[in-house]
Design a protein around this motif. Structure first.
Motif, mmCIF file in Angstrom:
data_model
loop_
_atom_site.group_PDB
_atom_site.id
_atom_site.type_symbol
_atom_site.label_atom_id
_atom_site.label_comp_id
_atom_site.label_asym_id
_atom_site.label_seq_id
_atom_site.Cartn_x
_atom_site.Cartn_y
_atom_site.Cartn_z
ATOM 1 N N ASN A 207 -6.748 20.792 42.822
ATOM 2 C CA ASN A 207 -6.248 20.320 44.121
ATOM 3 C C ASN A 207 -6.301 18.801 44.260
ATOM 4 O O ASN A 207 -6.307 18.284 45.378
ATOM 5 N N GLY A 208 -6.331 18.088 43.120
ATOM 6 C CA GLY A 208 -6.187 16.645 43.181
ATOM 7 C C GLY A 208 -7.466 15.856 43.286
ATOM 8 O O GLY A 208 -7.459 14.709 43.751
ATOM 9 N N LEU A 209 -8.578 16.405 42.835
ATOM 10 C CA LEU A 209 -9.856 15.697 42.865
ATOM 11 C C LEU A 209 -9.748 14.359 42.138
ATOM 12 O O LEU A 209 -9.225 14.283 41.029
ATOM 13 N N GLY A 210 -10.299 13.298 42.765
ATOM 14 C CA GLY A 210 -10.189 11.974 42.175
ATOM 15 C C GLY A 210 -11.287 11.606 41.215
ATOM 16 O O GLY A 210 -11.078 10.839 40.277
ATOM 17 N N GLY A 211 -12.504 12.125 41.443
ATOM 18 C CA GLY A 211 -13.626 11.721 40.612
ATOM 19 C C GLY A 211 -14.585 12.858 40.332
ATOM 20 O O GLY A 211 -14.708 13.797 41.117
ATOM 21 N N VAL A 212 -15.277 12.766 39.209
ATOM 22 C CA VAL A 212 -16.321 13.717 38.831
ATOM 23 C C VAL A 212 -17.511 12.922 38.350
ATOM 24 O O VAL A 212 -17.357 11.967 37.573
ATOM 25 N N MET A 213 -18.705 13.299 38.814
ATOM 26 C CA MET A 213 -19.937 12.712 38.294
ATOM 27 C C MET A 213 -20.591 13.724 37.373
ATOM 28 O O MET A 213 -20.761 14.890 37.733
ATOM 29 N N VAL A 214 -20.974 13.253 36.190
ATOM 30 C CA VAL A 214 -21.585 14.124 35.184
ATOM 31 C C VAL A 214 -23.099 13.997 35.284
ATOM 32 O O VAL A 214 -23.650 12.904 35.389
ATOM 33 N N ALA A 215 -23.766 15.152 35.240
ATOM 34 C CA ALA A 215 -25.217 15.206 35.377
ATOM 35 C C ALA A 215 -25.909 14.996 34.044
ATOM 36 O O ALA A 215 -25.324 15.170 32.973
ATOM 37 N N HIS A 216 -27.186 14.664 34.121
ATOM 38 C CA HIS A 216 -28.047 14.614 32.944
ATOM 39 C C HIS A 216 -28.661 16.000 32.755
ATOM 40 O O HIS A 216 -29.704 16.324 33.339
ATOM 41 N N LEU A 217 -28.019 16.835 31.966
ATOM 42 C CA LEU A 217 -28.475 18.201 31.733
ATOM 43 C C LEU A 217 -28.427 18.525 30.255
ATOM 44 O O LEU A 217 -27.590 17.978 29.517
ATOM 45 N N ASN A 218 -29.260 19.431 29.849
ATOM 46 C CA ASN A 218 -29.161 20.018 28.514
ATOM 47 C C ASN A 218 -28.575 21.413 28.691
ATOM 48 O O ASN A 218 -29.218 22.294 29.257
ATOM 49 N N VAL A 219 -27.324 21.585 28.242
ATOM 50 C CA VAL A 219 -26.644 22.872 28.398
ATOM 51 C C VAL A 219 -26.263 23.360 26.999
ATOM 52 O O VAL A 219 -25.182 23.033 26.484
ATOM 53 N N PRO A 220 -27.127 24.110 26.353
ATOM 54 C CA PRO A 220 -26.858 24.552 24.983
ATOM 55 C C PRO A 220 -25.540 25.291 24.826
ATOM 56 O O PRO A 220 -24.905 25.203 23.772
ATOM 57 N N ILE B 130 -17.647 16.175 28.017
ATOM 58 C CA ILE B 130 -16.814 15.311 28.863
ATOM 59 C C ILE B 130 -15.373 15.265 28.367
ATOM 60 O O ILE B 130 -14.433 15.605 29.097
ATOM 61 N N THR B 131 -15.195 14.838 27.132
ATOM 62 C CA THR B 131 -13.830 14.744 26.615
ATOM 63 C C THR B 131 -13.285 16.119 26.243
ATOM 64 O O THR B 131 -12.131 16.438 26.535
ATOM 65 N N GLY B 132 -14.131 16.940 25.620
ATOM 66 C CA GLY B 132 -13.660 18.241 25.172
ATOM 67 C C GLY B 132 -13.384 19.194 26.309
ATOM 68 O O GLY B 132 -12.293 19.785 26.388
ATOM 69 N N MET B 133 -14.336 19.364 27.216
ATOM 70 C CA MET B 133 -14.159 20.366 28.268
ATOM 71 C C MET B 133 -13.563 19.770 29.543
ATOM 72 O O MET B 133 -12.553 20.242 30.045
ATOM 73 N N LEU B 134 -14.183 18.724 30.116
ATOM 74 C CA LEU B 134 -13.727 18.197 31.390
ATOM 75 C C LEU B 134 -12.317 17.624 31.288
ATOM 76 O O LEU B 134 -11.443 17.959 32.092
ATOM 77 N N ARG B 135 -12.086 16.787 30.286
ATOM 78 C CA ARG B 135 -10.737 16.240 30.111
ATOM 79 C C ARG B 135 -9.799 17.273 29.485
ATOM 80 O O ARG B 135 -8.696 17.502 29.982
ATOM 81 N N GLY B 136 -10.265 17.912 28.406
ATOM 82 C CA GLY B 136 -9.380 18.783 27.644
ATOM 83 C C GLY B 136 -9.138 20.127 28.296
ATOM 84 O O GLY B 136 -8.018 20.452 28.693
ATOM 85 N N GLN B 137 -10.180 20.931 28.408
ATOM 86 C CA GLN B 137 -10.011 22.286 28.911
ATOM 87 C C GLN B 137 -9.694 22.349 30.397
ATOM 88 O O GLN B 137 -8.867 23.155 30.827
ATOM 89 N N LEU B 138 -10.364 21.513 31.204
ATOM 90 C CA LEU B 138 -10.127 21.570 32.645
ATOM 91 C C LEU B 138 -8.986 20.661 33.091
ATOM 92 O O LEU B 138 -8.543 20.748 34.237
ATOM 93 N N GLY B 139 -8.521 19.800 32.204
ATOM 94 C CA GLY B 139 -7.354 18.983 32.518
ATOM 95 C C GLY B 139 -7.584 17.918 33.555
ATOM 96 O O GLY B 139 -6.657 17.511 34.272
ATOM 97 N N PHE B 140 -8.806 17.422 33.668
ATOM 98 C CA PHE B 140 -9.111 16.436 34.698
ATOM 99 C C PHE B 140 -8.544 15.079 34.336
ATOM 100 O O PHE B 140 -8.801 14.542 33.245
ATOM 101 N N ASN B 141 -7.794 14.473 35.262
ATOM 102 C CA ASN B 141 -7.137 13.188 35.013
ATOM 103 C C ASN B 141 -7.737 12.028 35.804
ATOM 104 O O ASN B 141 -7.240 10.902 35.731
ATOM 105 N N GLY B 142 -8.773 12.327 36.586
ATOM 106 C CA GLY B 142 -9.335 11.284 37.433
ATOM 107 C C GLY B 142 -10.404 10.474 36.734
ATOM 108 O O GLY B 142 -10.495 10.452 35.503
ATOM 109 N N LEU B 143 -11.219 9.801 37.544
ATOM 110 C CA LEU B 143 -12.288 8.953 37.029
ATOM 111 C C LEU B 143 -13.551 9.776 36.811
ATOM 112 O O LEU B 143 -13.935 10.587 37.659
ATOM 113 N N ILE B 144 -14.214 9.516 35.679
ATOM 114 C CA ILE B 144 -15.469 10.192 35.367
ATOM 115 C C ILE B 144 -16.599 9.173 35.455
ATOM 116 O O ILE B 144 -16.574 8.133 34.804
ATOM 117 N N PHE B 145 -17.580 9.500 36.303
ATOM 118 C CA PHE B 145 -18.730 8.639 36.523
ATOM 119 C C PHE B 145 -19.960 9.295 35.903
ATOM 120 O O PHE B 145 -20.141 10.508 35.977
#
Length: 1013
Positions: free
Chosen positions: A248-261, A277-292
């Motif tokens: 729905n047009g989200l502009g930004g995503v903040m990535v957490a400090h987590l260990n997710v095996p 970040i690049t593989g899933m957030l950009r690639g699989q989820l197709g996010f085009n906004g800013l990543i913080f």
């Protein structure tokens, strides 16, 4: 040739809907962005990717260090933390002036700018909002738009909100109340509305904390939490809100400090993980906004990677902006070296930089303007923000228990109420306690969260006289490690109280999870969950208990097996007065400002020293405010000095008692007391409508009075006089030819103007029981003398309307004869106590400290003293302060309760206090068109602007009082307005209140706020 790290292959989730490109991406290749990319050196492009922390509540050395990063290193943005709006704006203007490229500015504003800055309206926590049944999309969207408006006014472009973590772990130490709840669909729905509101109003929303921080038991500020779930669980619980917002047009995503095996088996924090970040957030989820990144100084990262190296890895992973880097100069140096060595490509740096610059253009920084400081705080706190915050809090209140439908409380006259605050300041009356006191007389108690055994025993004994105890759990913690603030001692006390013969109502002002820590919850008759301790939450919890508002919220998380997500009992509101904002009932949000202006003009010309105002629509009080002071500065003086100035050292003749010199009864006050909401005013002729009228209405519905009878039928001493056959309907409508008034007291003075000892004494006794003024007592024979004078008085020669006090002076006698109770006792039992309007009463100094009673006139002719705590009207004073025409005191809130009862057709608090048909007769015109009056009630004249607002309708009714009081009811618009003042202070010769038309003007302002919302 630069080497580029490839993302590690990870399991793919379900098919994702096509993402909507964020609005700012339209500027990725704009001329302005292109020109900046050409102008910036490679090092300067890297610097654009750093967002450094700034504060407006620290020392100059801290401010200068940020200036150095802006000027020397050219960082691209700032994230502000604690401080104040004016200080921050001054600082931001300084930083922006130092920047070559305008700075991108962010703030953590999960519940608005007030989360970080003082002096700004705070919105409810997200878990509170998660309790709003059905996630009211319009309100959540409106909140987002209002938060964005706050941000834009402050020169801020990015909000690190909403939190879209699905909190399904009660032991989560860092998310908890910041989450909308435990249901992914509900979290997505609410987050989407908040996001849309922000971005439609020009502020970038940043969803956090990717890929989901809700199921952890470690704080990432302190260590690296591990999320031990498989990809299927992530796809079904943690990721759906992110997918929904991205679609729905989200502009930004903040990535957490987590260990997710399940997403990266190497143990790398997600912030630094290219597969995530690049593989899933950009690639699989197709996010085009800013990543913080989340803050790079948190131990979830720093415990594993040193400064600089962590920043390099974050950019390698695919983040666009690095937040709160620990050492920016070092990080810039190491990123530059990483580019030179091929660890990061220049192309990637340029892509990140281009996104940042595109966002800056979308945010308006191409045409940067400094933050205007004028009216800043006022602009940040408009009425609409107040309305949104209050309304959302109201909708969130969740009723978890309500045995025998106890709430809302009924029959206040059967209750002896005490409030007990567990936790919090031990001396301060809380907002919850003040709100309870608005409804019913209350004794307030406090106890520490961990009281001693002796304190428990004393408290238990002190509460025994009360049959209803309203307990509020306050100052609760947010951490599961502290049981969310519920102490063992608190549990012991609650068990003890529940074991006594008392009804216990518990209000929890803290985390929903705190409820599970309260043992023996089922011993409470009712339990209200308010989620937080804001003044709104406390006030509204009390309103729910008394039926001002209904319970509508549902649990956003599971608290216990019998309290699952979605649980919440319902109650109806509108039983008693509700306290809200103009927009809640369709009034102009600027109403308060307009009333402020009107009253301000009256205060400026000394029309009144101060006043109380209550405005309600459809039973909702939208303005309750006190203005000015009880007296003018320096006006309360030693009374013997006043007498000396007027050549009067004695009130009586040569045999007068020395007590009448009052040489030590009061002292000079140069600093007047501010008018408070609970101060009492002399209501003057409003007594006719608030004492005599309700008493007669009650008697009429009991068949003990009829307006179609005669004066002689009710008053034997009038039989055989010219008043015996006067019809009560004409008497009550002021057209029975009665004299307007009789100056009874003048016949009680001697030739020198002194009061005759036959009728007055300095001390009370069986012969002189009537309190006329302080230090002045009247003979018990005075009422009979007044009766005789009324009976002997001539009738007006001409028929028609003449406003008269005389019959109303007699009605207390009628009430006693027909009910067997004294006038005030009858009113207290049948009217005031059922309403909870217990400031209404006569001779207030018996029940309240003088400091709460507003003084009226300096009476220089009769009582020769400042009238303070005794009635202003001379005739009522001769009756000991008890009369049907004057003598009643009270505050505006209690007056509004009775007036609202009239407006509701005699119904209030679940009781039909007055018969609806009888009341309708009394408020209707009796002898129109020649006489505008109802029975006792005043109504608009042919030209309403004379005695009512010029826009009043013919159905309006009300009354005014000589001391400066008034109430109005406008049935067509559902309006009730109360105005209380002491315009006769220091002299009744002050007619400015009427000359300015303040009372009718107030009603006009209110009507206009309906007609022009």
């Amino acid at each position: 040739m630069h080497r580029v790290t490839r993302p590690k292959t990870i399991a793919r989730g379900p098919k994702v809907p096509a993402a909507v490109a964020p609005a700012f991406t339209q500027y990725l290749h704009s001329p302005w962005v292109d020109s900046l990319m050409r102008a910036l050196t490679p090092d300067q492009r890297v610097a654009q990717l750093f967002m450094v922390a700034a504060y407006s509540n620290r020392q100059r050395i801290d401010e200068d260090s940020v200036s150095a990063l802006v000027q020397q290193y050219g960082v691209g943005g700032l994230i502000f933390f604690q401080g104040g709006p004016v200080r921050q704006s001054k600082l931001l203007n300084r930083y922006q002036a130092q920047a070559r490229v305008p700075l991108l500015v962010a703030l953590d504003g999960e519940w608005g700018a007030g989360m970080r800055l003082d002096s700004i309206e705070k919105f409810p926590y997200q878990m509170s909002l998660g309790a709003v049944a059905g996630a009211d999309t319009a309100l959540l969207y409106g909140m987002g738009a209002e938060v964005a408006r706050q941000f834009r006014r402050l020169g801020i472009h990015v909000n690190f909100a909403p939190v879209v973590d699905v909190n399904n772990n009660a032991a989560n130490p860092v998310i908890g109340f910041r989450s909308w709840g435990e249901n992914p669909a509900a979290v997505a729905r609410a987050s989407r509305q908040y996001m849309r509101g922000l971005q439609d109003a020009g502020v970038l929303a940043v969803a956090k904390h990717f890929p989901g921080h809700g199921d952890v038991d470690v704080d990432s500020h302190l260590a690296l939490p591990t999320v031990r779930v498989d990809r299927r669980r992530l796809d079904s619980l943690e990721l759906p809100p992110f997918r929904n917002l991205i679609a729905n047009g989200l502009g930004g995503v903040m990535v957490a400090h987590l260990n997710v095996p399940a997403l990266d088996s190497t143990g790398t924090p997600t912030t630094l993980s290219r597969p995530v970040i690049t593989g899933m957030l950009r690639g699989q989820l197709g996010f085009n906004g800013l990543i913080f990144t989340d803050a790079m100084n948190m131990k979830g990262v720093t415990s594993r990677y040193p400064p600089g190296e962590a920043d390099v890895r974050a950019l390698q992973a695919g983040n666009d902006i690095l937040e709160f880097s620990r050492n920016v100069p070092l990080a810039l140096q190491m990123v530059r070296a990483a580019v030179d060595s091929g660890r990061i490509s220049q192309k990637e740096i340029d892509q990140h930089c281009r996104r940042v610059l595109a966002l800056k253009q979308w945010a308006g920084l191409r045409h940067y303007q400094p933050v205007a400081l004028q009216n800043l705080v006022a602009d940040l706190n408009p009425p609409h923000a107040r309305y949104l915050s209050h309304r959302l809090t109201e909708l969130s209140l969740t009723l978890l228990r309500n045995q025998k439908s106890l709430l809302p409380l009924r029959r206040l006259d059967t209750l002896r109420v005490a409030t007990l605050v567990l936790g919090g300041a031990l001396r301060d009356t809380t907002a919850f306690q003040k709100a309870v006191a608005d409804y019913v007389p209350t004794a307030h108690f406090h106890a520490a969260a961990n009281p001693t055994l002796d304190e428990l025993v004393r408290l238990r004994e002190a509460l025994k006289p009360y049959n209803l105890v309203l307990v509020s759990l306050q100052s609760l913690g947010r951490l599961p490690a502290t049981n969310f603030g519920i102490t063992p001692e608190a549990n012991v006390l609650l068990r003890e109280l529940a074991g006594q013969q008392q009804t216990l109502v518990l209000s929890v002002f803290g985390s929903a999870y705190a409820v599970a820590k309260v043992r023996d919850l089922d011993r409470a008759a009712a339990v209200v969950l308010a989620y937080q301790e804001s003044p709104d939450a406390q006030s509204l919890a009390a309103q729910l208990i008394f039926g001002g508002v209904g319970a509508q919220g549902t649990l956003p998380v599971t608290v216990a097996n019998n309290l699952p997500r979605g649980f919440g009992l319902k109650t109806e509101g509108g039983l008693r007065l509700r306290y809200a904002n103009p927009e809640d009932v369709g009034l102009d949000g600027r109403l308060e400002a307009r009333v402020d202006s009107l009253v301000g003009r009256a205060l400026a010309v000394q029309a009144v020293p101060g006043c109380q105002v209550v405005v309600a629509r459809n039973g909702t009080v939208v303005l309750r405010k006190s203005y000015g002071n009880q007296t003018y500065a320096g006006e309360i003086i030693v009374e013997n000095e006043w007498n000396a100035r007027n050549g009067k050292n004695k009130l009586m003749d040569k045999n007068a008692s020395s007590a009448f010199s009052h040489s030590s009864t009061s002292s000079t006050l140069t600093k007047p007391r501010l008018v408070a909401d609970d101060d009492l005013y002399d209501l003057a002729s409003l007594t006719k409508l608030l004492a005599a009228t309700p008493a007669l209405l009650r008697l009429q519905q009991e068949g003990k009075f009829s307006p179609d009878s005669t004066l002689g039928n009710y008053f034997p001493f009038l039989r055989g006089t010219n008043k015996a056959n006067l019809n009560m309907r004409e008497v009550l409508a002021h057209q029975a030819r009665l004299k307007a008034w009789i100056p009874f007291w003048k016949e009680l003075t001697n030739r020198r103007g002194g009061l005759r000892r036959r009728y007055f004494r300095a001390d009370s006794s069986a012969r002189f029981p009537l309190l006329v003024a302080r230090g002045l007592w009247g003979s018990r024979k005075l009422p009979a003398r007044i009766n005789k004078e009324i009976g002997a008085s001539p009738l007006n020669t001409k028929p028609g309307y003449v406003y008269s006090d005389l019959s109303f002076m007699l009605y207390p006698q009628l009430v006693r004869a027909r009910s067997g109770l004294a006038f005030e006792d009858f009113l207290r039992r049948d009217v005031y106590r059922p309403l909870g309007a217990t400031t209404l009463g006569f001779r207030p100094a018996r029940r309240f400290p003088l400091a709460r009673i507003v003084p009226t006139e300096y009476d220089s002719t009769f009582r020769r003293q400042l009238l303070h705590g005794t009635v202003h009207d001379e005739g009522a004073a001769l009756l000991g302060g008890f009369s049907g025409h004057a003598g009643l005191f009270g505050n505006a809130n209690d007056v509004a309760k009775l007036v609202q009862t009239y407006a509701w057709g005699g119904h209030y608090g679940g009781q039909q206090l007055f018969d609806k048909k009888i009341l309708a007769d009394w408020t209707s015109c009796q002898f129109c068109p020649d006489n505008r009056r109802g029975l006792a009630f005043d109504r608009p004249a042919a030209d309403p602007g004379v005695n009512f607002a010029k826009s009043s309708t013919p159905a309006a009714y009300g009354h005014t009082g000589f001391t400066g009081t008034a109430f109005y009811v406008e049935p067509q618009y559902g309006l009730v307005v109360v105005f209380l003042a002491n315009r006769v202070h220091p002299t009744r010769r002050n007619g400015k209140l009427s000359e300015l038309g303040v009372r009718t003007g107030l009603m006009q302002v209110v009507i206009e706020s309906v007609l022009n919302p």
